[in-house]
Motif scaffolding. Structure first.
Motif: not given
Lengths: 282, 296
Positions: A62-70
């Motif tokens: 979720i943080f690394g590219g697939h989703f912009p969790a940040f």
């Protein structure tokens, strides 16, 4: 209770209450441990009470590219911090005018604010949505923030808080030549600090969790808040899989829960005050 | 002319009052009052993405004939009737139990019950979505240890209401407990002492002293819980989508569905008006009950 002997009845009740307390916290334990489980591990029966092969895969996903969790976290913080500050300012201005000023239609305007306190926003959803769309605020943070900053409960509380402040303070400042703005900034706002801190934490929590409106207004993945992100992860299958990966949803949940949990523990007494201001005198 | 001039001077004198009122009130008009008036207005129109034609009471007639609407009203009232008293009583019991504890222990309990409330309905519902899963949800596993057959929970019309109530109960009590603990703190301990000296049983003290003195808090709690139940949306959106069929749909959720999924704005507006009427009725009733009590 302290020095007295604990009666058996009380011991039973305390045990029951403790069990209930643990029960409401268990889902949170399930979320935290679940966030470290790979998809397969979230689906096995009997379930792993503690993750046997803990992984950071879900967080990486979720943080690394697939989703912009940040980005989602940042958006949530942006929306709720701005909404809180603007709401406090607007509510104090309105509360001050309703408490200390005379003007045409004062009672009508005040009652109108109180009436909307009881109105669920869902009932006016479409016209509200269209208004935001007309103003060109769809998919903008302004569109997520501005409709919630006139917070009727906040206006009411600020009026109640400012009304008993002595008029002499304002009068003597006027005689000393202080401008109206200065009176507001240097007398009203500082004296309202206890009410503002209490209302502030509640407003922060409300706007952080203002999921329905955020999900209606913020429609692009990049502009989602963390709650909109978690809801999407929990309700949808992702990347060609035909089952929901609860590991992703739990990781998202942990990310979303962490900031508010920390704020809650740091500012617990303000939460208590903010909640009890309206209902309990003293 | 004279009167107009006077109004003018007064307005000039009031200029600072207006300075503080106008910014907030413009926002209030734009995002609260106008949408409310437009909801009432559009409820009389056959209104969707392409057309807007006057329809008189057409939407209301359609609404009352609709299965989904009747289910929504029924479920909304059902949730209100279950959750309001249940959460009030449970919170009162928890509050009176933790109140005699020391400050530290009290705030630990308060914190535990309030934490799910802070984290919010979306995340808590997301967790429960997994817990309720019929095949690999932990709830069915735990029940299987006691020999209970797996249930479908959210997918079964018989258990869906119970499941949603369970989820709501897991977070809603937190703030009510805080309110009750604060209310208990405001009761003069001398009253309890006096009652004890006079030989009152704990039950008598509770029903004759504690409960009556907590009445303002209880009224506040019941009113806000009722309004909260009328606004139930996110739990339904996350857990059930109103289903199975319409078994768990609520007014607030059905409005959303009619507007954003079916595109029938007129019908959604009519349903919005019904929700406003319901809330107004409940608010006025509780307000009257409260002010009536104060007069005595």
């Amino acid at each position: 209770m302290g020095k007295q002997k604990i009666s058996p009845g009380f011991a039973v009740r305390l045990t029951v209450v403790s069990v209930m307390g643990i029960l409401v916290l268990l889902p949170l334990y399930w979320m935290v441990t679940g966030s470290f489980k790979v998809m397969k591990a979230t689906m096995i029966v009997p379930p792993e009470i503690f993750p046997k092969n803990p992984t950071l895969e879900n967080y990486a996903f979720i943080f690394g590219g697939h989703f912009p969790a940040f980005r989602w976290l940042f958006n949530s913080a942006l929306v709720s911090v701005s909404a809180t500050f603007l709401a406090l300012l607007i509510c104090t201005m309105l509360g001050y005018a309703f408490a200390k000023k005379q003007f045409y239609g004062k009672n009508v305007l005040f009652v109108l604010v109180l009436v909307t306190m009881m109105l669920p926003r869902q009932s006016v959803l479409i016209p509200l949505f269209q208004m935001v769309k007309h103003l060109g605020l769809l998919n903008t943070f302004v569109g997520a923030i501005v409709p919630i900053i006139v917070w009727p409960y906040g206006v009411f509380m600020m009026r109640q808080f400012i009304a008993p402040l002595p008029n002499e303070l304002i009068e003597s400042a006027t005689i000393d030549g202080a401008s109206e703005l200065r009176i507001f900034r240097q007398i009203i706002l500082p004296l309202s600090a206890p009410a503002l801190s209490a209302l502030g934490v509640i407003m922060f929590m409300n706007s952080w969790n203002d999921f329905m409106w955020q999900s209606v207004v913020l429609r692009e993945v990049e502009s989602w808040t963390i709650n909109v992100g978690v809801a999407t992860l929990a309700k949808n299958t992702i990347g060609g899989s035909n089952t929901i990966n609860y590991g992703y949803a739990m990781a998202g949940g942990v990310v979303g829960a962490l900031p508010v949990t920390l704020i809650f523990f740091a500012l617990q007494k303000y939460f208590v005050k903010g909640l009890t201001m309206g209902a309990v005198k003293g | 002319m004279q009167a107009l001039k006077k109004v003018g001077t007064n307005l000039y004198r009031q200029r600072w009052a207006w300075f503080f009122i106008i910014p907030g009130y413009i926002i209030f008009l734009l995002f609260n009052i106008i949408p409310t008036l437009r909801t009432v207005y559009t409820s009389f129109f056959d209104y969707n993405l392409t057309t807007m034609e006057f329809a008189g009471f057409g939407n209301y007639i359609k609404l009352f004939g609709s299965e989904a609407f009747r289910a929504s009203v029924g479920n909304t009232l059902l949730f209100a009737v279950i959750i309001t008293p249940l959460s009030t009583v449970v919170s009162l019991l928890i509050a009176t139990t933790i109140f005699p504890l020391g400050n530290k222990a009290q705030s630990v309990y308060r914190g535990a019950f309030f934490l799910p409330n802070v984290i919010g309905g979306v995340i808590i519902s997301a967790i429960w979505l997994w817990i309720f899963h019929p095949v690999y949800g932990v709830l069915n596993y735990v029940l299987s240890l006691f020999g209970i057959q797996p249930l479908l929970w959210l997918a079964d019309a018989k258990t869906v209401i119970l499941s949603v109530v369970l989820v709501i109960m897991s977070w809603t009590c937190g703030s009510l407990i805080i309110l009750y603990v604060a209310g208990l703190g405001n009761i003069d301990p001398c009253l309890m002492e006096a009652a004890k000296i006079d030989g009152a049983s704990p039950a008598q003290t509770f029903f004759r002293i504690t409960l009556p003195l907590l009445k303002p808090v209880t009224t506040f709690i019941i009113t806000t819980q009722l309004i909260n139940c009328f606004q139930l949306w996110e739990v339904i959106y996350l857990l059930t989508d109103g289903g199975p069929v319409n078994a768990s749909t609520t007014l607030a959720f059905d409005i959303y569905k009619k507007a954003f999924l079916l595109g029938d704005y007129g019908l959604a507006a009519a349903e919005g008006v019904m929700l406003i009427v319901l809330c107004a009725l409940v608010s006025l009733t509780t307000l009257r009950a409260v002010s009536g009590k104060e007069e005595k």
